[in-house]
Structure formats: structure tokens, C-alpha cells
Design a protein around this motif. Structure first.
Motif, PDB file in Angstrom:
ATOM      1  N   GLY A  37       0.829  -1.203   0.000  1.00  0.00           N
ATOM      2  CA  GLY A  37       0.000   0.000   0.000  1.00  0.00           C
ATOM      3  C   GLY A  37       0.861   1.248   0.000  1.00  0.00           C
ATOM      4  O   GLY A  37       2.047   1.231  -0.324  1.00  0.00           O
ATOM      5  N   LEU A  38       0.240   2.333   0.364  1.00  0.00           N
ATOM      6  CA  LEU A  38       0.922   3.625   0.373  1.00  0.00           C
ATOM      7  C   LEU A  38       2.106   3.576   1.331  1.00  0.00           C
ATOM      8  O   LEU A  38       1.948   3.284   2.513  1.00  0.00           O
ATOM      9  N   ALA A  39       3.295   3.841   0.810  1.00  0.00           N
ATOM     10  CA  ALA A  39       4.507   3.740   1.628  1.00  0.00           C
ATOM     11  C   ALA A  39       4.754   4.993   2.463  1.00  0.00           C
ATOM     12  O   ALA A  39       5.125   4.912   3.629  1.00  0.00           O
ATOM     13  N   HIS A  40       4.559   6.151   1.871  1.00  0.00           N
ATOM     14  CA  HIS A  40       4.784   7.406   2.578  1.00  0.00           C
ATOM     15  C   HIS A  40       4.201   8.555   1.771  1.00  0.00           C
ATOM     16  O   HIS A  40       3.845   8.391   0.611  1.00  0.00           O
ATOM     17  N   ILE A  41       4.138   9.696   2.415  1.00  0.00           N
ATOM     18  CA  ILE A  41       3.792  10.951   1.754  1.00  0.00           C
ATOM     19  C   ILE A  41       5.035  11.818   1.849  1.00  0.00           C
ATOM     20  O   ILE A  41       5.645  11.923   2.917  1.00  0.00           O
ATOM     21  N   ILE A  71       1.632   7.668  10.695  1.00  0.00           N
ATOM     22  CA  ILE A  71       1.682   8.175   9.320  1.00  0.00           C
ATOM     23  C   ILE A  71       3.161   8.330   8.948  1.00  0.00           C
ATOM     24  O   ILE A  71       3.913   8.998   9.654  1.00  0.00           O
ATOM     25  N   VAL A  72       3.582   7.676   7.866  1.00  0.00           N
ATOM     26  CA  VAL A  72       4.976   7.752   7.436  1.00  0.00           C
ATOM     27  C   VAL A  72       5.121   8.956   6.505  1.00  0.00           C
ATOM     28  O   VAL A  72       4.474   9.034   5.464  1.00  0.00           O
ATOM     29  N   LEU A  73       5.971   9.892   6.922  1.00  0.00           N
ATOM     30  CA  LEU A  73       6.216  11.099   6.138  1.00  0.00           C
ATOM     31  C   LEU A  73       7.677  11.177   5.744  1.00  0.00           C
ATOM     32  O   LEU A  73       8.562  10.881   6.549  1.00  0.00           O
TER      33      LEU A  73
END
Length: 130
Positions: free
Chosen positions: A71-75, A120-122
């Protein structure tokens, strides 16, 4: 084409909003509430136009999140200066967020990736203009 916004489900809507305001100067564009569905969202804008939609409802599941999941790894949020990046890195550390990496760049750029508010990975990046 461009991405219009990123939507993130959170348990603590007010806390998530404060996080993005404090770290990135996000401003509230609008609040959207569906009382009949117990759905609430805050739409925030970063200084150069990107939107982050923070959403909550009572039945969302906050399961453990492995950083190596699908899925979404980071923003990635790009900042405008190295001092701004350094300020965010120090604030991540002060606030006890897990830093995954923070490589420096010999050209003055750099980035940090951290597991932040509600996991949340930023990634925060600064790239000097050549």
C-alpha cells in the motif's frame, strides 16, 4: 494532471490537524461533517497548494501498521530550505517520532523519513534549485 489531495483516516482528528499545522504550517480550508453517518473531515492546505484531507468516523480500525507493508509507503512533503528541513528533523526527534533515515546530501539538500502522528509515514525533502 496532478494529485488533488491525500486522504488519511485518523482516530484523533483534532490532534492530526494540529500536527500538520505545527509541523508544516497547514491551514484549514474547510470542515466537512456528515452527522448522520458519523463522518468528519478537515481539509488542510499546504503553502503551495497541496491538500491533505484528514478523516475520521467511530468505526475505523486502528490496526498496527508495519512500515514494510503493502500500500501507500509514505507521503513526501517538500520544504523550501535546508534550515526548514533541519527544524522539522529536530522537532521529529524532540517529539519522539521514529526516524527511519535522514541521509544528508553534499549539495545541501537532504531528507528525512519518519513514522509520525498515528503511524503516518512522512518523508520531508529539501532539494536546492540548481
Amino acid at each position: 494532471m496532478r494529485i488533488g489531495n491525500v486522504g488519511i483516516f485518523v482516530k484523533d482528528l483534532a490532534g492530526a490537524r494540529k500536527f500538520f499545522e505545527d509541523y508544516f504550517g497547514a491551514t484549514l480550508l474547510k470542515t466537512y461533517n456528515e452527522e448522520e453517518n458519523n463522518y468528519y473531515s478537515d481539509i488542510l492546505q499546504l503553502d503551495e497548494g497541496a491538500w491533505i484531507e484528514l478523516m475520521t468516523k467511530p468505526e475505523i480500525v486502528d490496526a498496527p501498521k508495519d512500515p514494510n507493508r503493502t500500500g501507500l509507503a509514505h507521503i513526501c512533503i517538500k520544504v523550501n530550505s535546508r534550515p526548514e528541513l533541519d527544524r522539522i528533523i529536530q522537532k521529529f526527534k524532540r517529539d519522539g517520532y521514529k526516524i527511519q533515515y535522514e541521509p544528508s546530501n553534499p549539495t545541501g539538500g537532504g531528507e528525512v523519513r519518519a513514522v509520525t502522528f498515528e503511524d503516518i509515514v512522512l518523508e520531508v525533502n529539501y532539494t536546492p534549485v540548481a
